[in-house]
Design a protein around this motif. Structure first.
Motif, mmCIF file in Angstrom:
data_model
loop_
_atom_site.group_PDB
_atom_site.id
_atom_site.type_symbol
_atom_site.label_atom_id
_atom_site.label_comp_id
_atom_site.label_asym_id
_atom_site.label_seq_id
_atom_site.Cartn_x
_atom_site.Cartn_y
_atom_site.Cartn_z
ATOM 1 N N UNK A 140 69.014 -34.257 13.936
ATOM 2 C CA UNK A 140 67.990 -34.044 13.013
ATOM 3 C C UNK A 140 68.964 -33.681 11.652
ATOM 4 N N UNK A 141 68.766 -34.582 10.554
ATOM 5 C CA UNK A 141 69.509 -34.174 9.450
ATOM 6 C C UNK A 141 69.076 -33.065 8.835
ATOM 7 N N UNK A 142 67.732 -32.503 8.951
ATOM 8 C CA UNK A 142 67.229 -31.285 8.329
ATOM 9 C C UNK A 142 68.044 -29.935 9.019
ATOM 10 N N UNK A 143 68.292 -30.152 10.402
ATOM 11 C CA UNK A 143 68.907 -29.071 10.884
ATOM 12 C C UNK A 143 70.272 -28.921 10.298
ATOM 13 N N UNK A 144 70.872 -29.962 10.222
ATOM 14 C CA UNK A 144 72.270 -30.108 9.580
ATOM 15 C C UNK A 144 72.311 -29.384 8.324
ATOM 16 N N UNK A 145 71.294 -29.872 7.538
ATOM 17 C CA UNK A 145 71.177 -29.302 5.977
ATOM 18 C C UNK A 145 70.928 -27.755 5.969
ATOM 19 N N UNK A 146 69.930 -27.144 6.796
ATOM 20 C CA UNK A 146 69.901 -25.970 7.016
ATOM 21 C C UNK A 146 71.111 -25.204 7.405
ATOM 22 N N UNK A 147 71.952 -25.872 8.347
ATOM 23 C CA UNK A 147 73.366 -25.254 8.649
ATOM 24 C C UNK A 147 74.301 -25.044 7.286
ATOM 25 N N UNK A 148 74.373 -26.130 6.462
ATOM 26 C CA UNK A 148 75.112 -26.378 5.255
ATOM 27 C C UNK A 148 74.483 -25.469 4.198
ATOM 28 N N UNK A 149 73.423 -25.513 4.084
ATOM 29 C CA UNK A 149 72.718 -24.876 2.925
ATOM 30 C C UNK A 149 71.405 -23.879 3.325
ATOM 31 N N UNK A 150 71.992 -22.496 4.080
ATOM 32 C CA UNK A 150 70.940 -21.765 4.313
ATOM 33 C C UNK A 150 70.458 -20.990 3.427
ATOM 34 N N UNK A 151 69.069 -20.838 3.519
ATOM 35 C CA UNK A 151 68.372 -20.109 2.723
ATOM 36 C C UNK A 151 67.779 -20.994 1.522
ATOM 37 N N UNK A 152 68.227 -22.303 1.425
ATOM 38 C CA UNK A 152 67.937 -23.171 0.341
ATOM 39 C C UNK A 152 66.929 -24.200 0.679
ATOM 40 N N UNK A 153 66.210 -24.766 -0.315
ATOM 41 C CA UNK A 153 65.327 -25.994 -0.094
ATOM 42 C C UNK A 153 65.888 -27.066 0.644
ATOM 43 N N UNK A 154 65.510 -27.590 1.613
ATOM 44 C CA UNK A 154 66.195 -28.688 2.209
ATOM 45 C C UNK A 154 65.415 -29.983 2.460
ATOM 46 N N UNK A 155 64.508 -30.117 1.442
ATOM 47 C CA UNK A 155 63.619 -31.441 1.800
ATOM 48 C C UNK A 155 64.563 -32.613 1.133
ATOM 49 N N UNK A 156 64.301 -33.751 1.319
ATOM 50 C CA UNK A 156 65.000 -34.862 0.906
ATOM 51 C C UNK A 156 65.175 -34.982 -0.406
#
Length: 238
Positions: free
Chosen positions: A120-136
């Motif tokens: 899940x690339x959304x879960x990856x993005x949340x770990x990399x950028x916590x607290x930020x918008x992580x839509x495509x």
């Protein structure tokens, strides 16, 4: 050789459990983190109309889908393309839920039985950028991936954008892969060899205060080790 498939779907609505169906599937292939140009792009007749909210997102009209094949007639082609690969999906639970529902309606085992892994690339993005918008779209802006052609959601375009986003989010893995390839091609471990003779290295000697502090520590070590401090046995360095 690492094979990954970046996958996206468009649907008639938000709930597979209440009868919504997949209307578009887009997949692009990565081999060893490089786009191969191979892709799979299919439209399906869902047997029902899309919800108005979904239509506003993907813009795929009900009329356009009338003559498209049913999902169950394409399952073999889809699974042949996906089989054995790691799937990269943004908000994977949504797409996987729909795919599993479609497979179940066709009498086929769930998706996890046919692929190597699902990431899940959304879960990856949340770990990399916590607290930020992580839509495509947000990730494209943050990682400088050109999404200027994306006015509506489309499964193939979104899969291509997600592939670029994933490669940007995991650039460190590419460096590691290159190091592993170099090591495999060499006869031994890869070492960075630097000839220090080319540098005029300064000698920084301890100050009087530092020498006193050092002697104090050695005296304490002598006391606790009954005079067996190894430092005392080292030859004096000029």
């Amino acid at each position: 050789m690492s094979r990954q498939i970046v996958l996206d779907t468009e649907t008639t609505g938000l709930s597979a459990e209440t009868g919504d169906r997949i209307i578009e599937l887009g997949c692009v292939e990565l081999l060893d983190r490089k786009l191969t140009g191979r892709h799979l792009h299919l439209y399906f007749n869902p047997g029902r109309d899309s919800h108005e909210d979904a239509l506003r997102i993907h813009g795929i009209s009900n009329e356009f889908l009338r003559d498209k094949p049913r999902f169950e007639t394409c399952t073999q082609e889809i699974l042949d393309f996906l089989r054995g690969a790691e799937l990269l999906i943004h908000n994977a639970s949504f797409d996987v839920g729909f795919l599993n529902k479609e497979l179940a309606l066709a009498g086929i085992a769930p998706l996890v039985n046919h692929v190597d892994a699902i990431t899940d690339t959304l879960a990856m993005a949340k770990e990399l950028f916590p607290g930020k918008r992580n839509s495509l779209d947000a990730l494209c802006d943050r990682l400088e991936v050109d999404n200027s052609g994306r006015t509506l959601h489309g499964a193939l375009l979104d899969a291509e954008l997600l592939a670029d986003v994933y490669l940007q989010m995991t650039r460190g893995q590419e460096n590691l892969l290159n190091m592993e390839e170099s090591a495999a091609e060499s006869d031994g471990p890869v070492r960075a060899i630097v000839d220090l003779r080319q540098f005029d290295l300064p000698v920084l000697r301890a100050s009087e205060q530092e020498c006193v502090a050092h002697e104090t520590v050695l005296a304490e070590l002598d006391k606790s080790s009954d005079g067996k401090t190894l430092w005392r046995k080292l030859p004096e360095m000029s």
